[in-house]
Design a protein around this motif. Structure first.
Motif, PDB file in Angstrom:
ATOM      1  N   ALA A  79      29.090  54.891  36.322  1.00 11.56           N
ATOM      2  CA  ALA A  79      30.008  54.045  36.687  1.00 11.56           C
ATOM      3  C   ALA A  79      29.768  53.396  38.031  1.00 11.56           C
ATOM      4  CB  ALA A  79      31.626  54.612  36.725  1.00 11.56           C
ATOM      5  N   ASP A  80      29.044  54.015  39.010  1.00  8.45           N
ATOM      6  CA  ASP A  80      28.825  53.897  40.314  1.00  8.45           C
ATOM      7  C   ASP A  80      28.633  52.406  40.696  1.00  8.45           C
ATOM      8  OD1 ASP A  80      28.818  54.385  43.157  1.00  8.45           O
ATOM      9  OD2 ASP A  80      26.566  53.899  42.981  1.00  8.45           O
ATOM     10  N   VAL A  81      27.668  51.852  39.752  1.00 10.78           N
ATOM     11  CA  VAL A  81      27.019  50.152  39.803  1.00 10.78           C
ATOM     12  C   VAL A  81      28.169  49.435  39.450  1.00 10.78           C
ATOM     13  CG1 VAL A  81      24.558  51.016  39.331  1.00 10.78           C
ATOM     14  CG2 VAL A  81      26.186  50.288  37.368  1.00 10.78           C
ATOM     15  N   LEU A  82      29.293  49.988  38.848  1.00  8.99           N
ATOM     16  CA  LEU A  82      30.371  48.776  38.430  1.00  8.99           C
ATOM     17  C   LEU A  82      31.706  48.977  39.320  1.00  8.99           C
ATOM     18  CD1 LEU A  82      30.186  49.748  34.617  1.00  8.99           C
ATOM     19  CD2 LEU A  82      29.112  47.663  35.777  1.00  8.99           C
ATOM     20  N   VAL A  83      31.968  50.041  40.080  1.00  8.76           N
ATOM     21  CA  VAL A  83      32.829  50.230  40.894  1.00  8.76           C
ATOM     22  C   VAL A  83      32.702  49.710  42.456  1.00  8.76           C
ATOM     23  CG1 VAL A  83      34.061  51.960  39.499  1.00  8.76           C
ATOM     24  CG2 VAL A  83      32.417  52.577  41.467  1.00  8.76           C
ATOM     25  N   ARG A  84      31.390  49.228  42.749  1.00 13.42           N
ATOM     26  CA  ARG A  84      31.201  48.621  44.133  1.00 13.42           C
ATOM     27  C   ARG A  84      30.373  47.479  44.059  1.00 13.42           C
ATOM     28  NH1 ARG A  84      29.903  52.669  47.014  1.00 13.42           N
ATOM     29  NH2 ARG A  84      30.095  54.387  45.423  1.00 13.42           N
ATOM     30  N   GLY A  85      30.444  46.755  45.228  1.00 15.76           N
ATOM     31  CA  GLY A  85      29.413  45.341  45.552  1.00 15.76           C
ATOM     32  C   GLY A  85      29.950  44.367  44.383  1.00 15.76           C
ATOM     33  N   ASP A  86      29.117  43.653  43.755  1.00 18.95           N
ATOM     34  CA  ASP A  86      29.236  42.392  43.101  1.00 18.95           C
ATOM     35  C   ASP A  86      29.772  42.640  41.682  1.00 18.95           C
ATOM     36  OD1 ASP A  86      28.280  40.575  44.784  1.00 18.95           O
ATOM     37  OD2 ASP A  86      26.221  40.965  44.289  1.00 18.95           O
ATOM     38  N   MET A  87      29.153  44.104  41.251  1.00 20.83           N
ATOM     39  CA  MET A  87      29.937  44.422  39.958  1.00 20.83           C
ATOM     40  C   MET A  87      31.332  44.692  40.176  1.00 20.83           C
ATOM     41  SD  MET A  87      27.543  43.997  37.701  1.00 20.83           S
ATOM     42  CE  MET A  87      26.793  42.559  38.526  1.00 20.83           C
ATOM     43  N   ALA A  88      31.876  45.553  41.126  1.00 23.20           N
ATOM     44  CA  ALA A  88      33.301  45.512  41.363  1.00 23.20           C
ATOM     45  C   ALA A  88      33.988  44.330  41.435  1.00 23.20           C
ATOM     46  CB  ALA A  88      33.640  46.373  42.586  1.00 23.20           C
ATOM     47  N   GLU A  89      33.432  43.118  42.030  1.00 23.72           N
ATOM     48  CA  GLU A  89      33.992  41.853  42.097  1.00 23.72           C
ATOM     49  C   GLU A  89      34.213  41.176  40.490  1.00 23.72           C
ATOM     50  OE1 GLU A  89      35.851  39.041  44.036  1.00 23.72           O
ATOM     51  OE2 GLU A  89      35.038  40.696  44.868  1.00 23.72           O
ATOM     52  N   LEU A  90      33.124  41.499  39.516  1.00 30.30           N
ATOM     53  CA  LEU A  90      33.311  41.134  38.504  1.00 30.30           C
ATOM     54  C   LEU A  90      34.283  41.652  37.502  1.00 30.30           C
ATOM     55  CD1 LEU A  90      29.550  40.353  37.627  1.00 30.30           C
ATOM     56  CD2 LEU A  90      31.203  38.523  37.719  1.00 30.30           C
ATOM     57  N   PHE A  91      34.325  43.096  37.744  1.00 37.62           N
ATOM     58  CA  PHE A  91      35.009  44.099  36.786  1.00 37.62           C
ATOM     59  C   PHE A  91      36.493  44.463  37.177  1.00 37.62           C
ATOM     60  CE2 PHE A  91      30.697  44.594  34.891  1.00 37.62           C
ATOM     61  CZ  PHE A  91      30.992  44.455  33.699  1.00 37.62           C
ATOM     62  N   ASP A  92      36.692  44.121  38.445  1.00 39.03           N
ATOM     63  CA  ASP A  92      37.914  44.543  38.997  1.00 39.03           C
ATOM     64  C   ASP A  92      38.894  43.503  39.571  1.00 39.03           C
ATOM     65  OD1 ASP A  92      38.366  47.314  38.370  1.00 39.03           O
ATOM     66  OD2 ASP A  92      37.499  48.247  40.035  1.00 39.03           O
ATOM     67  N   THR A  93      38.354  42.343  39.283  1.00 38.01           N
ATOM     68  CA  THR A  93      39.259  41.065  39.337  1.00 38.01           C
ATOM     69  C   THR A  93      39.520  40.421  38.233  1.00 38.01           C
ATOM     70  OG1 THR A  93      37.194  39.739  39.958  1.00 38.01           O
ATOM     71  CG2 THR A  93      38.210  40.882  41.819  1.00 38.01           C
ATOM     72  N   GLY A  94      40.303  39.307  38.504  1.00 41.23           N
ATOM     73  CA  GLY A  94      40.791  38.224  37.394  1.00 41.23           C
ATOM     74  C   GLY A  94      39.562  37.612  37.050  1.00 41.23           C
ATOM     75  N   THR A  95      39.760  36.949  35.961  1.00 39.04           N
ATOM     76  CA  THR A  95      38.793  36.016  35.225  1.00 39.04           C
ATOM     77  C   THR A  95      39.246  34.712  34.934  1.00 39.04           C
ATOM     78  OG1 THR A  95      37.100  35.782  33.448  1.00 39.04           O
ATOM     79  CG2 THR A  95      39.254  36.635  32.769  1.00 39.04           C
ATOM     80  N   ASN A  96      38.354  33.864  34.925  1.00 34.06           N
ATOM     81  CA  ASN A  96      38.655  32.421  34.502  1.00 34.06           C
ATOM     82  C   ASN A  96      37.838  31.892  33.145  1.00 34.06           C
ATOM     83  OD1 ASN A  96      36.056  31.996  35.541  1.00 34.06           O
ATOM     84  ND2 ASN A  96      36.656  30.649  36.979  1.00 34.06           N
ATOM     85  N   ILE A  97      37.209  32.859  32.734  1.00 37.23           N
ATOM     86  CA  ILE A  97      36.501  32.645  31.299  1.00 37.23           C
ATOM     87  C   ILE A  97      37.037  33.684  30.404  1.00 37.23           C
ATOM     88  CG2 ILE A  97      34.534  31.539  32.348  1.00 37.23           C
ATOM     89  CD1 ILE A  97      33.114  34.159  31.734  1.00 37.23           C
ATOM     90  N   LEU A  98      36.955  33.330  29.059  1.00 33.70           N
ATOM     91  CA  LEU A  98      37.158  34.311  27.945  1.00 33.70           C
ATOM     92  C   LEU A  98      36.288  33.733  26.679  1.00 33.70           C
ATOM     93  CD1 LEU A  98      41.144  33.829  27.509  1.00 33.70           C
ATOM     94  CD2 LEU A  98      40.028  35.548  28.794  1.00 33.70           C
ATOM     95  N   PRO A  99      35.858  34.905  26.119  1.00 33.34           N
ATOM     96  CA  PRO A  99      34.737  34.645  25.064  1.00 33.34           C
ATOM     97  C   PRO A  99      35.376  33.524  24.092  1.00 33.34           C
ATOM     98  CG  PRO A  99      35.057  36.998  25.514  1.00 33.34           C
ATOM     99  CD  PRO A  99      36.213  36.250  26.123  1.00 33.34           C
ATOM    100  N   GLU A 100      36.651  33.477  23.820  1.00 32.26           N
ATOM    101  CA  GLU A 100      37.116  32.661  23.068  1.00 32.26           C
ATOM    102  C   GLU A 100      36.896  31.243  23.291  1.00 32.26           C
ATOM    103  OE1 GLU A 100      39.121  36.485  22.449  1.00 32.26           O
ATOM    104  OE2 GLU A 100      38.668  35.282  24.061  1.00 32.26           O
ATOM    105  N   MET A 101      36.608  30.695  24.535  1.00 35.30           N
ATOM    106  CA  MET A 101      36.511  29.480  24.912  1.00 35.30           C
ATOM    107  C   MET A 101      35.348  28.935  24.139  1.00 35.30           C
ATOM    108  SD  MET A 101      37.420  30.188  28.971  1.00 35.30           S
ATOM    109  CE  MET A 101      37.014  28.441  29.562  1.00 35.30           C
ATOM    110  N   THR A 102      34.392  29.724  23.835  1.00 33.71           N
ATOM    111  CA  THR A 102      33.200  29.248  23.071  1.00 33.71           C
ATOM    112  C   THR A 102      33.621  28.565  21.418  1.00 33.71           C
ATOM    113  OG1 THR A 102      32.701  31.185  22.102  1.00 33.71           O
ATOM    114  CG2 THR A 102      31.516  30.642  24.069  1.00 33.71           C
ATOM    115  N   HIS A 103      34.926  29.014  21.127  1.00 35.25           N
ATOM    116  CA  HIS A 103      35.470  28.582  20.084  1.00 35.25           C
ATOM    117  C   HIS A 103      35.810  27.054  19.964  1.00 35.25           C
ATOM    118  CE1 HIS A 103      36.439  33.029  18.829  1.00 35.25           C
ATOM    119  NE2 HIS A 103      34.979  32.825  19.101  1.00 35.25           N
TER     120      HIS A 103
END
Length: 140
Positions: A79-103
């Motif tokens: 989990a270390d790579v996902l809880v710090r740095g850029d990955m923490a930013e990606l996984f622990d913040t909000g999002t502006n994309i959803l997979p369903e947008m491809t539909h």
């Protein structure tokens, strides 16, 4: 990811902790088990809940310290790579994309090259691909 980390690190280490009011008040693991217990569940969900609760409240505290420590350490390394740095930013913040947008015709490009992001980039892209596949299969 931060919440998952807190669940793992707040799991009981002994049976005394399981019955301790102090541990119960401070443990996210316990609070989530308590919340899940009070929710309405299907038969399958109830069986899954009982397995998870038994693991954290009985099996985990029963493990020898070395075994339990190895489990926590293995999780920590993964989990270390996902809880710090850029990955923490990606996984622990909000999002502006959803997979369903491809539909609706959106094209989603994840710019996480392995030369820059290494294993974390592979994990992030694999996770998004999996979530997208789930969204696509439920749309049909």
């Amino acid at each position: 990811m931060a919440m998952l980390n807190e669940v793992i690190t707040s799991a009981p280490r002994t049976h005394e902790e399981v019955s301790s009011e102090e541990w119960q008040k401070t443990s996210l693991c316990y609070r989530l088990i308590e919340q899940a217990e009070s929710r309405d569940k299907t038969h399958r969900q109830q069986a899954d809940f009982e397995l998870a609760a038994r693991y954290f409240l009985r099996e985990f505290p029963d493990m020898p310290n070395d075994t339990r420590g190895s489990i926590i350490a293995t999780y920590g390394v993964m989990a270390d790579v996902l809880v710090r740095g850029d990955m923490a930013e990606l996984f622990d913040t909000g999002t502006n994309i959803l997979p369903e947008m491809t539909h609706q015709g959106a094209i989603i490009v994840l710019d996480l090259p392995t030369k820059v992001y290494g294993q974390a980039g592979i994990l992030a892209q694999s996770a998004f691909t999996y979530v997208w596949q789930l969204a696509a299969s439920s749309a049909t």
